[in-house]
Enzyme design. Sequence first.
Site, mmCIF file in Angstrom:
data_model
loop_
_atom_site.group_PDB
_atom_site.id
_atom_site.type_symbol
_atom_site.label_atom_id
_atom_site.label_comp_id
_atom_site.label_asym_id
_atom_site.label_seq_id
_atom_site.Cartn_x
_atom_site.Cartn_y
_atom_site.Cartn_z
ATOM 1 N N ASN A 48 -10.113 1.724 2.280
ATOM 2 C CA ASN A 48 -9.845 1.491 3.700
ATOM 3 C C ASN A 48 -10.325 2.640 4.567
ATOM 4 O OD1 ASN A 48 -8.835 -1.042 3.409
ATOM 5 N ND2 ASN A 48 -6.703 -0.524 3.760
ATOM 6 N N PHE A 73 -19.049 -3.852 8.623
ATOM 7 C CA PHE A 73 -18.313 -2.812 9.350
ATOM 8 C C PHE A 73 -19.235 -1.865 10.100
ATOM 9 C CE2 PHE A 73 -15.446 -4.441 6.214
ATOM 10 C CZ PHE A 73 -14.217 -4.477 6.860
ATOM 11 N N LEU A 74 -20.365 -2.381 10.529
ATOM 12 C CA LEU A 74 -21.287 -1.591 11.346
ATOM 13 C C LEU A 74 -21.473 -2.249 12.705
ATOM 14 C CD1 LEU A 74 -24.131 -0.408 8.913
ATOM 15 C CD2 LEU A 74 -22.360 0.990 9.995
ATOM 16 N N ARG A 121 -8.423 -9.461 4.065
ATOM 17 C CA ARG A 121 -8.778 -9.366 5.483
ATOM 18 C C ARG A 121 -8.007 -10.437 6.246
ATOM 19 N NH1 ARG A 121 -14.730 -10.908 5.384
ATOM 20 N NH2 ARG A 121 -13.857 -12.250 3.751
ATOM 21 N N PHE A 123 -6.501 -6.398 -1.072
ATOM 22 C CA PHE A 123 -7.698 -6.169 -0.259
ATOM 23 C C PHE A 123 -7.974 -7.412 0.588
ATOM 24 C CE2 PHE A 123 -8.092 -3.640 -4.131
ATOM 25 C CZ PHE A 123 -8.319 -2.367 -3.620
ATOM 26 N N THR A 172 0.856 -1.189 0.000
ATOM 27 C CA THR A 172 0.000 0.000 0.000
ATOM 28 C C THR A 172 0.892 1.237 0.000
ATOM 29 O OG1 THR A 172 -1.729 -1.166 1.210
ATOM 30 C CG2 THR A 172 -1.811 1.235 1.218
ATOM 31 N N LYS A 223 -8.330 -8.381 16.055
ATOM 32 C CA LYS A 223 -9.533 -9.065 15.601
ATOM 33 C C LYS A 223 -9.294 -10.556 15.774
ATOM 34 C CE LYS A 223 -10.216 -9.640 11.167
ATOM 35 N NZ LYS A 223 -10.405 -9.448 9.709
ATOM 36 N N CYS A 273 -3.753 -2.180 8.652
ATOM 37 C CA CYS A 273 -4.178 -1.358 7.516
ATOM 38 C C CYS A 273 -4.852 -0.049 7.912
ATOM 39 C CB CYS A 273 -5.110 -2.164 6.611
ATOM 40 S SG CYS A 273 -4.304 -3.535 5.775
#
Length: 434
Positions: A211, A252-253, A154, A152, A122, A324, A263
């Site tokens: 991102n 992502f909520l 995860r 991209f 990146t 995570k 990232c």
Amino acid sequence: MRIAMIGTGYVGLVSGVCFSDFGHDVVCVDRDPAKIEMLEAGHVPIYEPGLEDLMVRNVEAGRLSFTGDLKAAVAGADAVFIAVGTPTRRGDGHADLTYVYAAAEEIAAALTGYAVIVTKSTVPVGTNRAVHDIIARVKGADEFGVASNPEFLREGAAIDDFMRPDRIVVGVESDRAAAVMEAVYRPLYLRDFPIVRTDLESAEMIKYAANAFLATKITFINEIAALCERVGADVKSVSKGMGMDKRIGDKFLHAGPGYGGSCFPKDTKALARIGQEHASPQSIVETVIAVNDGVKRRMLDKVLDLCGDSFNGKTVAVLGVTFKPNTDDMRDAPSLTIVPSMVGGGAKVRVVDPQGRKEGEALLPGVEWCDDAYCAAKDADAVVILTEWNEFRALDLSRLAKGMRTPCMADLRNIYHRRDVEAAGFKRYEAVGR
């Protein structure tokens, strides 16, 4: 296709292994002899589900190898991927491109025929043109091409993301380079996964913009969660109702202790810096960064409240410290803000994490590591869920509560329901936005 992958960090190793599984001949390069030795022995230096088995299978098939000799790996390659680190530079928040430019210089000296130099790392807008200029000082224009191919992936789901991507972004400026990249990704192209061809600058910007937008969604729902607590709403219901709108989506909520990892923190800071340098301030992104830092402090206040406004002399069990689940990555994890503050306040902190201890022992001094949640919570004054590992989603809550001195829980990932926790014997339960 013969591919050289420069760098065996998270992006380089996952990409190299997956490219070899496509049937390409892949050589992964790293300067660290110990890492090369580990990889050749069939072990990966990171935790990523399925990666080690896939790597071993392709090594045994003769499609994947590892070396510290960049020159030998690049010679005869059709595509040379740069997948080295671009950490946040101290002082100004910009991405440090030292390793990218050093790799470009070495690649230029090692090329033996036409190859496409592909930046997988990146990087800020303009980096690929700088890479082109570095190589052009040594090689003629017909001896190489340059491409921007951001990743991209995860963490915890990287192999599936690589094999079944939402899209493949390829920034190129010649049909010859585009043809090489199409051949590299041919297995995905044949299965109709979308390939977005664009210019170099747009490809670089797509990565940062994507991102930053995802980080904004996380930060937005965390601010809504704080408001839900004040007005009596439930952020999980709010998130569900919002996410059913196809224009918004449900990813992502999920309210929690803020974003972390390799990232989002790095890329939001870099994008903010790019905006400043080009007199186009990214005010939303700058606010996201500030709010995310505040979210971590707000989570600490929740735990402090459970402990009677003082950590001194208290015992706290922390479940999960990686940023995570399904990764051993602790870069910018909320635990790195929350746990040291508890220790500094005089708490005895016990930690359990399925994969976090390897990195965590150095990053979290003064804590006691335990093998399971029940051991960590024995005689504790509070238990804090910081990472939503599956192991923590179905705990025997009654057993957990009975072993504690003061059965209180701070569920910072909202994986339980208040009624279940209180029915199990917990005296207090704190969630996020509920």
